[in-house]
Scaffold this motif. Structure first.
Motif, PDB file in Angstrom:
ATOM      1  N   VAL A 274      41.506  51.018  33.646  1.00 28.82           N
ATOM      2  CA  VAL A 274      41.239  51.238  35.071  1.00 28.82           C
ATOM      3  C   VAL A 274      39.788  51.626  35.353  1.00 28.82           C
ATOM      4  O   VAL A 274      39.490  52.147  36.429  1.00 28.82           O
ATOM      5  N   VAL A 275      38.887  51.348  34.435  1.00 28.62           N
ATOM      6  CA  VAL A 275      37.478  51.716  34.647  1.00 28.62           C
ATOM      7  C   VAL A 275      36.924  51.046  35.905  1.00 28.62           C
ATOM      8  O   VAL A 275      36.270  51.698  36.727  1.00 28.62           O
TER       9      VAL A 275
ATOM     10  N   LYS B 237      35.523  52.854  39.545  1.00 31.02           N
ATOM     11  CA  LYS B 237      34.250  52.563  40.224  1.00 31.02           C
ATOM     12  C   LYS B 237      34.479  52.117  41.660  1.00 31.02           C
ATOM     13  O   LYS B 237      33.794  52.573  42.577  1.00 31.02           O
ATOM     14  N   GLN B 238      35.449  51.247  41.868  1.00 28.21           N
ATOM     15  CA  GLN B 238      35.744  50.741  43.216  1.00 28.21           C
ATOM     16  C   GLN B 238      36.262  51.847  44.129  1.00 28.21           C
ATOM     17  O   GLN B 238      35.857  51.953  45.288  1.00 28.21           O
ATOM     18  N   LEU B 239      37.157  52.671  43.603  1.00 30.14           N
ATOM     19  CA  LEU B 239      37.695  53.774  44.410  1.00 30.14           C
ATOM     20  C   LEU B 239      36.625  54.784  44.783  1.00 30.14           C
ATOM     21  O   LEU B 239      36.635  55.327  45.887  1.00 30.14           O
ATOM     22  N   ALA B 240      35.706  55.064  43.870  1.00 36.72           N
ATOM     23  CA  ALA B 240      34.642  56.025  44.159  1.00 36.72           C
ATOM     24  C   ALA B 240      33.848  55.585  45.389  1.00 36.72           C
ATOM     25  O   ALA B 240      33.542  56.400  46.264  1.00 36.72           O
ATOM     26  N   VAL B 241      33.546  54.305  45.457  1.00 34.53           N
ATOM     27  CA  VAL B 241      32.798  53.782  46.608  1.00 34.53           C
ATOM     28  C   VAL B 241      33.679  53.762  47.848  1.00 34.53           C
ATOM     29  O   VAL B 241      33.288  54.231  48.917  1.00 34.53           O
ATOM     30  N   ARG B 242      34.895  53.234  47.693  1.00 41.69           N
ATOM     31  CA  ARG B 242      35.796  53.089  48.848  1.00 41.69           C
ATOM     32  C   ARG B 242      36.165  54.429  49.466  1.00 41.69           C
ATOM     33  O   ARG B 242      36.241  54.567  50.686  1.00 41.69           O
TER      34      ARG B 242
END
Length: 140
Positions: free
Chosen positions: A37-38, A42-47
Motif C-alpha cells: 500500500v505504499v 502517498k495518494q492518501l497523504a495528498v488527498r
C-alpha cells in the motif's frame, strides 16, 4: 473522523487500503503487507492533506508535500499484542505537541521499532514480550 482533518492518519495495511476505498482486512487484523500500500499512502497523504503512516514489517510514511520515509525494525510479535497500533497512534499524537506531524510520526515509529527490537531480544514468548515492550518504551 476525516471531517476533523487529523494531522496524522495511521493504520495497518488493510485499514489504509479500506480508507482509500480498496480491500480491507478482517477487523483490526491486516490481510495485506505494508509494502502493498505504499502508493496508496502517498495518494492518501495528498488527498487528505495529512501525514499517512502504515505500520507493518516495514512502516511507510508520507506527507502531503511528498516527503516519504520508511522505518524498519520492531519485532514480529508486535501485531500479536493488543493495543500496539493504538499506542503508536497516541505516541504520534503526543509528539505532535512538540514538532510537525511528519517528524512526529517518524519519531514515534522509530521509537516503537527500537522498543520492539529491544524487547524481542530479551524475551521468548508473547506475554513476556508485551511487558518488555512497555518497559522498553518507558526506558527510551
Amino acid at each position: 473522523m476525516l471531517k476533523y482533518k487529523p494531522a496524522i492518519i495511521r493504520g495497518n495495511a488493510s485499514e489504509i487500503s479500506a480508507l482509500a476505498g480498496g480491500e480491507g482486512g478482517s477487523g483490526v487484523d491486516s490481510t495485506l503487507d505494508s509494502s502493498e500500500v505504499v502508493d496508496t499512502v502517498k495518494q492518501l497523504a495528498v488527498r487528505l492533506d495529512a501525514v499517512v503512516a502504515v505500520s507493518g514489517q516495514v512502516d511507510y510514511l508520507c506527507d502531503p508535500a511528498g516527503r516519504a520515509t520508511s522505518v524498519e525494525g520492531g519485532d514480529a510479535r508486535m501485531p500479536q499484542v493488543t493495543g500496539t497500533g493504538c499506542s503508536l497512534g497516541a505516541l504520534s499524537a503526543g509528539f505532535c505537541a512538540v514538532t510537525d506531524p511528519f517528524t512526529a510520526a517518524r519519531a514515534a515509529h522509530a521509537a516503537f521499532a527500537a522498543a520492539g527490537q529491544r524487547a524481542g531480544a530479551r524475551t521468548t514468548g508473547t506475554g513476556s514480550f508485551a511487558v518488555a515492550f512497555v518497559d522498553e518504551l518507558s526506558a527510551l
